[in-house]
Structure formats: C-alpha cells, structure tokens
Design an enzyme around this catalytic site. Structure first.
Site, PDB file in Angstrom:
ATOM      1  N   HIS A   1      -5.147  -9.330  -1.757  1.00 14.34           N
ATOM      2  CA  HIS A   1      -5.061  -9.695  -0.318  1.00 14.34           C
ATOM      3  C   HIS A   1      -6.242 -10.777  -0.014  1.00 14.34           C
ATOM      4  O   HIS A   1      -7.309 -10.767  -0.917  1.00 14.34           O
ATOM      5  CB  HIS A   1      -5.522  -8.634   0.497  1.00 14.34           C
ATOM      6  CG  HIS A   1      -4.403  -7.396   0.409  1.00 14.34           C
ATOM      7  ND1 HIS A   1      -4.669  -6.316  -0.598  1.00 14.34           N
ATOM      8  CD2 HIS A   1      -3.420  -6.959   1.047  1.00 14.34           C
ATOM      9  CE1 HIS A   1      -3.596  -5.494  -0.563  1.00 14.34           C
ATOM     10  NE2 HIS A   1      -2.779  -5.714   0.478  1.00 14.34           N
TER      11      HIS A   1
ATOM     12  N   ALA B   1       2.561  -2.189   3.912  1.00 12.54           N
ATOM     13  CA  ALA B   1       2.315  -1.233   5.018  1.00 12.54           C
ATOM     14  C   ALA B   1       1.980  -1.952   6.213  1.00 12.54           C
ATOM     15  O   ALA B   1       1.246  -3.044   6.185  1.00 12.54           O
ATOM     16  CB  ALA B   1       1.243  -0.304   4.849  1.00 12.54           C
TER      17      ALA B   1
ATOM     18  N   HIS C   1      -7.344   3.395   6.551  1.00 14.30           N
ATOM     19  CA  HIS C   1      -6.471   3.079   5.529  1.00 14.30           C
ATOM     20  C   HIS C   1      -5.998   4.453   4.624  1.00 14.30           C
ATOM     21  O   HIS C   1      -4.995   4.430   4.171  1.00 14.30           O
ATOM     22  CB  HIS C   1      -7.537   2.374   4.342  1.00 14.30           C
ATOM     23  CG  HIS C   1      -6.747   1.850   3.150  1.00 14.30           C
ATOM     24  ND1 HIS C   1      -5.592   1.094   3.111  1.00 14.30           N
ATOM     25  CD2 HIS C   1      -7.279   2.200   1.787  1.00 14.30           C
ATOM     26  CE1 HIS C   1      -5.316   1.064   1.726  1.00 14.30           C
ATOM     27  NE2 HIS C   1      -5.956   1.583   0.756  1.00 14.30           N
TER      28      HIS C   1
ATOM     29  N   SER D   1       0.912  -1.124  -0.103  1.00  6.85           N
ATOM     30  CA  SER D   1      -0.066   0.141   0.014  1.00  6.85           C
ATOM     31  C   SER D   1       0.713   1.052  -0.170  1.00  6.85           C
ATOM     32  O   SER D   1       1.814   1.305   0.908  1.00  6.85           O
ATOM     33  CB  SER D   1      -0.826   0.098   1.160  1.00  6.85           C
ATOM     34  OG  SER D   1      -1.753  -1.016   1.207  1.00  6.85           O
TER      35      SER D   1
ATOM     36  N   ASN E   1       1.763   3.211  11.269  1.00  5.56           N
ATOM     37  CA  ASN E   1       1.014   3.473  12.494  1.00  5.56           C
ATOM     38  C   ASN E   1       1.570   2.491  13.597  1.00  5.56           C
ATOM     39  O   ASN E   1       2.318   1.751  13.279  1.00  5.56           O
ATOM     40  CB  ASN E   1      -0.498   3.509  12.372  1.00  5.56           C
ATOM     41  CG  ASN E   1      -0.754   1.961  11.916  1.00  5.56           C
ATOM     42  OD1 ASN E   1      -0.629   1.559  10.601  1.00  5.56           O
ATOM     43  ND2 ASN E   1      -1.363   1.146  12.752  1.00  5.56           N
TER      44      ASN E   1
ATOM     45  N   MET F   1      -1.836  -7.170   6.992  1.00  2.21           N
ATOM     46  CA  MET F   1      -3.034  -7.926   6.348  1.00  2.21           C
ATOM     47  C   MET F   1      -2.252  -8.615   5.017  1.00  2.21           C
ATOM     48  O   MET F   1      -3.160  -9.073   4.234  1.00  2.21           O
ATOM     49  CB  MET F   1      -4.130  -7.086   5.858  1.00  2.21           C
ATOM     50  CG  MET F   1      -4.679  -6.388   7.011  1.00  2.21           C
ATOM     51  SD  MET F   1      -6.121  -5.208   6.488  1.00  2.21           S
ATOM     52  CE  MET F   1      -6.463  -4.240   8.153  1.00  2.21           C
ATOM     53  N   SER F   2      -1.172  -8.807   4.809  1.00  2.00           N
ATOM     54  CA  SER F   2      -0.599  -9.374   3.669  1.00  2.00           C
ATOM     55  C   SER F   2       0.686 -10.354   3.757  1.00  2.00           C
ATOM     56  O   SER F   2       0.947 -10.523   5.069  1.00  2.00           O
ATOM     57  CB  SER F   2      -0.324  -8.206   2.602  1.00  2.00           C
ATOM     58  OG  SER F   2       0.700  -7.509   2.894  1.00  2.00           O
TER      59      SER F   2
ATOM     60  N   HIS G   1      -3.036   0.987  -4.671  1.00  2.00           N
ATOM     61  CA  HIS G   1      -2.404  -0.263  -5.209  1.00  2.00           C
ATOM     62  C   HIS G   1      -2.334   0.011  -6.760  1.00  2.00           C
ATOM     63  O   HIS G   1      -3.488   0.301  -7.409  1.00  2.00           O
ATOM     64  CB  HIS G   1      -2.823  -1.514  -5.001  1.00  2.00           C
ATOM     65  CG  HIS G   1      -2.643  -2.145  -3.467  1.00  2.00           C
ATOM     66  ND1 HIS G   1      -1.455  -3.023  -3.430  1.00  2.00           N
ATOM     67  CD2 HIS G   1      -2.822  -1.471  -2.476  1.00  2.00           C
ATOM     68  CE1 HIS G   1      -1.399  -3.077  -1.930  1.00  2.00           C
ATOM     69  NE2 HIS G   1      -2.690  -2.383  -1.473  1.00  2.00           N
TER      70      HIS G   1
ATOM     71  N   TYR H   1      -8.386 -10.666   2.186  1.00  2.00           N
ATOM     72  CA  TYR H   1      -9.630 -10.062   2.451  1.00  2.00           C
ATOM     73  C   TYR H   1     -10.376  -9.556   1.353  1.00  2.00           C
ATOM     74  O   TYR H   1     -11.615  -9.228   1.509  1.00  2.00           O
ATOM     75  CB  TYR H   1      -9.385  -8.879   3.540  1.00  2.00           C
ATOM     76  CG  TYR H   1      -8.578  -7.694   3.119  1.00  2.00           C
ATOM     77  CD1 TYR H   1      -9.107  -6.900   2.092  1.00  2.00           C
ATOM     78  CD2 TYR H   1      -7.385  -7.386   3.640  1.00  2.00           C
ATOM     79  CE1 TYR H   1      -8.397  -5.691   1.790  1.00  2.00           C
ATOM     80  CE2 TYR H   1      -6.428  -6.406   3.052  1.00  2.00           C
ATOM     81  CZ  TYR H   1      -7.097  -5.406   2.102  1.00  2.00           C
ATOM     82  OH  TYR H   1      -6.311  -4.592   1.545  1.00  2.00           O
ATOM     83  N   GLU H   2      -9.905  -9.569   0.174  1.00  2.00           N
ATOM     84  CA  GLU H   2     -10.503  -9.187  -0.985  1.00  2.00           C
ATOM     85  C   GLU H   2     -11.804 -10.175  -1.510  1.00  2.00           C
ATOM     86  O   GLU H   2     -12.872  -9.800  -1.653  1.00  2.00           O
ATOM     87  CB  GLU H   2      -9.511  -8.560  -2.086  1.00  2.00           C
ATOM     88  CG  GLU H   2      -8.797  -7.500  -1.708  1.00  2.00           C
ATOM     89  CD  GLU H   2      -8.012  -7.046  -2.707  1.00  2.00           C
ATOM     90  OE1 GLU H   2      -8.367  -6.657  -4.079  1.00  2.00           O
ATOM     91  OE2 GLU H   2      -6.836  -7.416  -2.707  1.00  2.00           O
TER      92      GLU H   2
END
Ligand code: HPA
Length: 268
Positions: free
Chosen positions: A81, A111, A242, A29, A230, A206-207, A59, A83-84
């Site tokens: 990802h 990220a 995001h 990201s 963060n 998340m990746s 992306h 989650y997609e």
C-alpha cells in the site's frame, strides 16, 4: 520489457511452467486464504527481486501461479500500500510481470468501508469507477507519453458484466459503486467521510486505485471488488480498526470466492 521483468518472468516460468497466465488476482486484507484454493506453485515475494516487502498483517506475500476452475491464474497474496513506504507505484513491477506472463486481465480485491445504507458489512461492492482522494499517482515520473492514460472506462465494462452475471448465478448480491482511495494508514475522520459522500463516493479504502491506474497503463483490463468490513467513520457506533477489518473480511470472502470461481468457469 526491461531486463528485470524478463528475469523475473523467466524465474517464475522455470518454477511454475510457461503456459500463459490468463488472469491476475490481487487479494486484499483478510482475503489471503483464497490463494490456498489455487493448485499451483507459491513463490514468496522475498524470492522475487524488486517485489514489495509487504508488512501488513492479514496479507500473505506470495505469488501463486496455478489453476483455479480450469483457468491459469496468478494470485498476488498481498499488495504494498502507499501508506507502507510512501510509494504509490510499488505494484508496478509485479503487474508488469503479470503482463509478461501472458495475462490480459486483472481483478483486484480489497477491504473497504461503506458510505451507503444499502451496502453493509459482509456485503460485496463491484467498483464501477473510483475517486482518487489522495492526489497521488503511480505514473508520476514516467517519462513516456504512455503516462497519459485515459481513465474513462478504467473499470472494464465486459469484466464487470461477467462478474455481475457470475454473482447472479451464485445468488450473491453485487451492488456497484464508486470507490474512493484515501491514503491511510489512519482511518478517515467523519468530516472526510461526509466530504467523500458529497463527492460521490460509495466506499472508501486505502488501496486498489494505484493498481487500476497501473493496469490500464500496462494495457491490462481491470475490474475490482470490495468486501465491506464496516460502515465508514461516523456512520455507525462501531469502532473502526484494522483488527475489525481482518475479523470482518472473511464474511465477504466466502461470497467473493463463489463469485470469482463462477466468473472463471463462465464469465472470463
Ligand atoms: N476506511 C479505509 N479503509 C478501510 C476501511 C475504512 O473504513 N475499512 C476497511 N478498509
């Protein structure tokens, strides 16, 4: 090699030349602009049958084949990802094509949120290991014995030492730590972050973990770097979002680009 991998490889080589690729790079990201530094040919994923339809803002879904610091690279401007679409093996075909293009190594970037007080937004973290906090695996359903991939040295020691040396040469601090894969797309709760801390995680995202597993399955050496956007949930007053991730990623991206360029010049 399946027919699909062979056909994609032929298509890419027809457009971008058939000299073997040395290294693959997956951009996380907010890091997509790195692809623009590569002199070469950009092919939209939409033209590569079976490549993911990535719909995450920040992306850039192109495969760029070309030269960076004199090395032939393949840059994946986006990943799918889990989650997609709920598919942990979405990057299997792109990585199999990377291997068929001649690559022997992959560097994944992402990220991530930090759980460590000494790793702050804007910093980089080199993954020395990971925790799969999702219970998912991209090799579920694979029928061959190759599915039993050893993960003891999943994050390649030689690539890591090359990246560390590159960072040192550029004056970039590159702490190492354990990345924890959380499925997303919601962010973690503070209690989940406390649990991850107890388990030994230094960063959360998340990746990347599915790609590390797939890379090892395919026989690619792999290393990964997080750009910290963060502090993880509950560790600061900052609102995690995001938008915030996309706004913060460029802070680390400039350092990441320096390290990767130096690595390509001297470390690979
Ligand atoms: N959690 C999960 N994924 C992330 C984070 C986070 O705090 N920051 C950037 N990606």
């Amino acid at each position: 090699m399946t027919d699909q991998i062979a056909a994609l490889t032929a298509l890419i080589q027809a457009r971008a030349g058939s000299a073997p690729v040395e290294l693959g790079l997956i951009l996380g990201s907010g890091l997509g602009h790195l692809a623009a530094s590569v002199e070469g040919v950009a092919i939209p994923y939409a033209e590569l049958d079976g490549f993911p339809h990535v719909g995450v803002s920040g992306h850039n879904p192109n495969l760029v084949i070309g030269t960076l610091e004199g090395r032939r690279v393949a840059v994946f401007g986006a990943r799918e990802h889990y989650y997609e679409n709920g598919n942990p093996s979405a990057m299997r075909l792109p990585l199999a094509v990377l291997k068929a293009l001649g690559a022997t190594a992959l560097i994944a970037t992402n990220a991530a949120g930090s759980l460590r007080a000494d790793i702050l937004p804007g910093d980089l973290m080199l993954l020395n290991d990971h925790i799969n906090f999702s219970g998912l695996n991209p090799l579920i359903g694979e029928r061959t014995d190759a599915r039993f991939v050893p993960m003891t040295m999943a994050h390649d020691p030689e690539l890591r030492s090359g990246l560390r040396a590159a960072a040192k040469a550029c004056g970039v601090t590159l702490p190492e730590g354990v990345y924890t894969w959380y499925s997303g797309p919601s962010f973690e709760t503070p209690a989940e972050i406390r649990a991850i801390k107890i388990l030994g995680g230094d960063a959360v995202g998340m990746s990347t973990v599915p790609e590390v597993i797939l890379a090892r399955f395919l026989g690619l050496r792999v290393a990964a770097i997080s750009t910290i956007t963060n502090m993880a949930a509950g560790l600061s007053d900052e609102q995690i979002s995001h938008e915030h991730t996309k706004a913060m990623a460029p802070l680390g991206a400039a350092k990441l680009e320096q390290v990767l360029r130096q690595f390509l010049r001297h470390g690979l």
